[in-house]
Write an enzyme that holds these catalytic residues in place. Structure first.
Site, PDB file in Angstrom:
ATOM      1  N   ALA A 165       0.807  -1.220   0.000  1.00 13.32           N
ATOM      2  CA  ALA A 165       0.000   0.000   0.000  1.00 13.32           C
ATOM      3  C   ALA A 165       0.847   1.280   0.000  1.00 13.32           C
ATOM      4  CB  ALA A 165      -0.934  -0.018   1.200  1.00 13.32           C
ATOM      5  N   GLN A 191       0.662  -6.155  -3.589  1.00  8.44           N
ATOM      6  CA  GLN A 191      -0.465  -6.455  -2.700  1.00  8.44           C
ATOM      7  C   GLN A 191      -1.589  -5.461  -2.943  1.00  8.44           C
ATOM      8  OE1 GLN A 191       1.146  -7.390   1.528  1.00  8.44           O
ATOM      9  NE2 GLN A 191       2.800  -6.349   0.505  1.00  8.44           N
ATOM     10  N   HIS A 228      -3.534  -9.709  -4.385  1.00  6.74           N
ATOM     11  CA  HIS A 228      -4.826  -9.533  -3.726  1.00  6.74           C
ATOM     12  C   HIS A 228      -5.932  -9.135  -4.691  1.00  6.74           C
ATOM     13  CE1 HIS A 228      -2.406  -8.807   0.235  1.00  6.74           C
ATOM     14  NE2 HIS A 228      -2.481 -10.070  -0.082  1.00  6.74           N
ATOM     15  N   CYS A 235     -28.706 -11.896 -13.700  1.00  8.79           N
ATOM     16  CA  CYS A 235     -29.351 -13.145 -13.262  1.00  8.79           C
ATOM     17  C   CYS A 235     -29.913 -13.021 -11.850  1.00  8.79           C
ATOM     18  CB  CYS A 235     -28.357 -14.310 -13.310  1.00  8.79           C
ATOM     19  SG  CYS A 235     -27.263 -14.400 -11.875  1.00  8.79           S
ATOM     20  N   THR A 272       5.689  -1.596   1.990  1.00 15.29           N
ATOM     21  CA  THR A 272       4.883  -2.618   2.680  1.00 15.29           C
ATOM     22  C   THR A 272       5.420  -2.839   4.084  1.00 15.29           C
ATOM     23  OG1 THR A 272       4.183  -4.947   2.719  1.00 15.29           O
ATOM     24  CG2 THR A 272       6.213  -4.467   1.505  1.00 15.29           C
ATOM     25  N   ASN A 324      11.272   1.658   2.571  1.00 11.51           N
ATOM     26  CA  ASN A 324      10.032   1.855   3.329  1.00 11.51           C
ATOM     27  C   ASN A 324      10.209   3.019   4.295  1.00 11.51           C
ATOM     28  OD1 ASN A 324       7.431   0.377   3.400  1.00 11.51           O
ATOM     29  ND2 ASN A 324       7.804   0.334   5.610  1.00 11.51           N
TER      30      ASN A 324
END
Ligand code: NAD
Ligand code: ZN
Length: 240
Positions: A22, A101, A119, A150, A188, A211
């Protein structure tokens, strides 16, 4: 921060794999889960993890869709410098695959082609009864529950908490990671499994972590850069 070393390694690799989460998309305005401004800091009756779970979807589909529409769908978001740098590396023949992800489709928007979506994606949706496929517009434009012609309920092709990952995607991921000459892990927290466990499949000596905050893999990494992934990859790639 040793961006010059990152640059040198990138320039001398041709089978890079990028594993991201993210944090790659926060600079595009999409909040992550665990940062200060992340969704986990919101005060609400249910946690995001609960609301994005298989059980919650089955028992409260209306509440699920309220949360999902306002928090997981960001159609206006544009790729940032990190997405662009990675697309450029693939274009130059240095990067073999992106494993993400994220479900936001921003790598593809930036021009990346070989993207493994662990994901799933907000852009793919299907009827739970007849499996007819629907685009994102159907989810956005339905007022309450999105229903198929349907009569069945439409669900996003995203992996909800409590659901297994697609085994083919996992298999390909492990193949690419085992064969790569450099593994860049970025944006991440490495708290979500099985993605977090994939790092162990890399056997080379160019494991890079980019990060803002420390991750459990920092200890075993060959290079750790704490900062903005857009700035770091943007600098390391544009001046190659
Ligand atoms: P996470 O929220 O657990 O961790 C994000 C990490 O990125 C944090 O450690 C943070 O410090 C870092 N980070 C944030 N912005 C950054 C930046 N600009 N530069 C560098 N680092 C930055 O996210 P996760 O590990 O991906 O796991 C959370 C789960 O949430 C995943 O399963 C993912 O599918 C889902 N998710 C996806 C999106 C999306 O599609 N964009 C958004 C939110 C959550
Ligand atoms: Zn149907």
């Amino acid at each position: 921060m040793d961006i010059p070393l990152l640059k040198e390694w990138i320039a001398s690799s041709n089978k890079i794999v990028f594993l991201g989460g993210a944090g790659v998309s926060t600079e595009s305005g999409i909040p992550d889960f665990r940062s200060d401004k992340g969704l986990y800091r919101q005060k609400a009756r249910y946690s995001p993890e609960e609301m994005l779970s298989h059980d919650f979807f089955m028992t409260h589909p209306d509440k699920f869709y309220d949360f999902y529409r306002s928090n997981s769908i960001h159609t206006q978001a544009l790729p940032n410098k990190a997405h662009q740098a990675l697309a450029q590396l693939e274009n130059e023949g240095r990067l073999s695959c992106i494993v993400t992800q994220n479900i936001d489709g921003l790598h593809q928007k930036a021009g990346s082609i070989n993207v493994l979506e662990l994901h799933g994606s907000i852009y793919r949706n299907y009827c739970m009864d007849c499996h007819k496929k629907y685009d994102l517009e159907k989810i956005v434009s339905s007022k309450a529950l999105p229903l198929c012609s349907c009569g069945g309920m439409i669900r996003p092709d995203v992996v909800l908490y409590g659901e297994p990952l697609n085994s083919e995607v996992i298999e390909k991921t492990l193949e690419f990671i085992s064969a790569c000459d450099m593994l860049i892990v970025g944006g991440t927290s490495l708290q979500v499994y099985p993605a977090a466990g994939f790092v162990a499949y890399y056997r080379g000596s160019r494991l890079v972590i980019i990060n803002k905050t420390p991750t459990p893999a920092d200890r075993e990494a060959d290079l750790v850069l704490h900062g903005s992934i857009g700035e770091i990859l943007g600098t390391a790639v544009s001046e190659n």
